[in-house]
Design a protein around this motif. Sequence first.
Motif, PDB file in Angstrom:
ATOM      1  N   ARG A   1       5.487   1.753   3.306  1.00  0.00           N
ATOM      2  CA  ARG A   1       6.297   2.677   2.515  1.00  0.00           C
ATOM      3  C   ARG A   1       5.921   4.122   2.835  1.00  0.00           C
ATOM      4  O   ARG A   1       6.797   4.979   2.979  1.00  0.00           O
ATOM      5  N   ALA A   2       4.616   4.405   2.994  1.00  0.00           N
ATOM      6  CA  ALA A   2       4.169   5.761   3.310  1.00  0.00           C
ATOM      7  C   ALA A   2       4.670   6.198   4.683  1.00  0.00           C
ATOM      8  O   ALA A   2       5.093   7.351   4.857  1.00  0.00           O
ATOM      9  N   VAL A   3       4.644   5.298   5.653  1.00  0.00           N
ATOM     10  CA  VAL A   3       5.145   5.634   6.989  1.00  0.00           C
ATOM     11  C   VAL A   3       6.640   5.921   6.920  1.00  0.00           C
ATOM     12  O   VAL A   3       7.130   6.884   7.523  1.00  0.00           O
ATOM     13  N   GLN A   4       7.375   5.088   6.199  1.00  0.00           N
ATOM     14  CA  GLN A   4       8.815   5.299   6.061  1.00  0.00           C
ATOM     15  C   GLN A   4       9.117   6.642   5.391  1.00  0.00           C
ATOM     16  O   GLN A   4       9.993   7.383   5.834  1.00  0.00           O
ATOM     17  N   LEU A   5       8.383   6.971   4.334  1.00  0.00           N
ATOM     18  CA  LEU A   5       8.581   8.254   3.664  1.00  0.00           C
ATOM     19  C   LEU A   5       8.237   9.416   4.586  1.00  0.00           C
ATOM     20  O   LEU A   5       8.927  10.441   4.586  1.00  0.00           O
ATOM     21  N   SER A   6       7.199   9.251   5.378  1.00  0.00           N
ATOM     22  CA  SER A   6       6.807  10.294   6.311  1.00  0.00           C
ATOM     23  C   SER A   6       7.883  10.517   7.370  1.00  0.00           C
ATOM     24  O   SER A   6       8.199  11.663   7.716  1.00  0.00           O
ATOM     25  N   ILE A   7       8.451   9.440   7.877  1.00  0.00           N
ATOM     26  CA  ILE A   7       9.525   9.550   8.871  1.00  0.00           C
ATOM     27  C   ILE A   7      10.734  10.250   8.263  1.00  0.00           C
ATOM     28  O   ILE A   7      11.384  11.068   8.916  1.00  0.00           O
TER      29      ILE A   7
ATOM     30  N   TYR B   1       2.371   9.714  -1.418  1.00  0.00           N
ATOM     31  CA  TYR B   1       3.046   8.610  -0.743  1.00  0.00           C
ATOM     32  C   TYR B   1       2.740   7.268  -1.418  1.00  0.00           C
ATOM     33  O   TYR B   1       3.157   6.230  -0.927  1.00  0.00           O
ATOM     34  N   GLY B   2       1.968   7.284  -2.504  1.00  0.00           N
ATOM     35  CA  GLY B   2       1.633   6.063  -3.222  1.00  0.00           C
ATOM     36  C   GLY B   2       0.451   5.318  -2.625  1.00  0.00           C
ATOM     37  O   GLY B   2       0.216   4.161  -2.960  1.00  0.00           O
ATOM     38  N   LEU B   3      -0.317   5.965  -1.748  1.00  0.00           N
ATOM     39  CA  LEU B   3      -1.470   5.325  -1.120  1.00  0.00           C
ATOM     40  C   LEU B   3      -2.708   5.451  -1.996  1.00  0.00           C
ATOM     41  O   LEU B   3      -2.832   6.372  -2.800  1.00  0.00           O
TER      42      LEU B   3
END
Length: 108
Positions: free
Chosen positions: A61-67, A26-28
């Motif tokens: 961005r990670a939350v958006q990708l997860s959703i 996720y880029g984290l």
Amino acid sequence: MAFRTTAVVRSGLKKWAYNLSGFNKYGLLRDDCLYETEDVKEALRRLPDHVVDERNFRIIRAVQLSIQKTILPKEEWTKYEEDKLYLTPVVEQVKKERLEREKWEKDY
């Protein structure tokens, strides 16, 4: 010779575990995944604004990708070699100061 082999195996094992954890997809960074205790919040307050902004961007961005139930393209994944601990040293300093303050208040 055995020491070098052991170091290579450990390095390979660290990279394997890092990639298995999944947050890099996720880029984290590792420090983006810290649980936000009072010490972490104080450490974040002490960081420069641009570092906190970059962290917030990565998390959003990670939350958006997860959703969306997707991950970044492989070339955008965070690599083990590129992952730097930007928050951990500050958190350790904050903890040290807090423990020192608590000891001072207890003793005096």
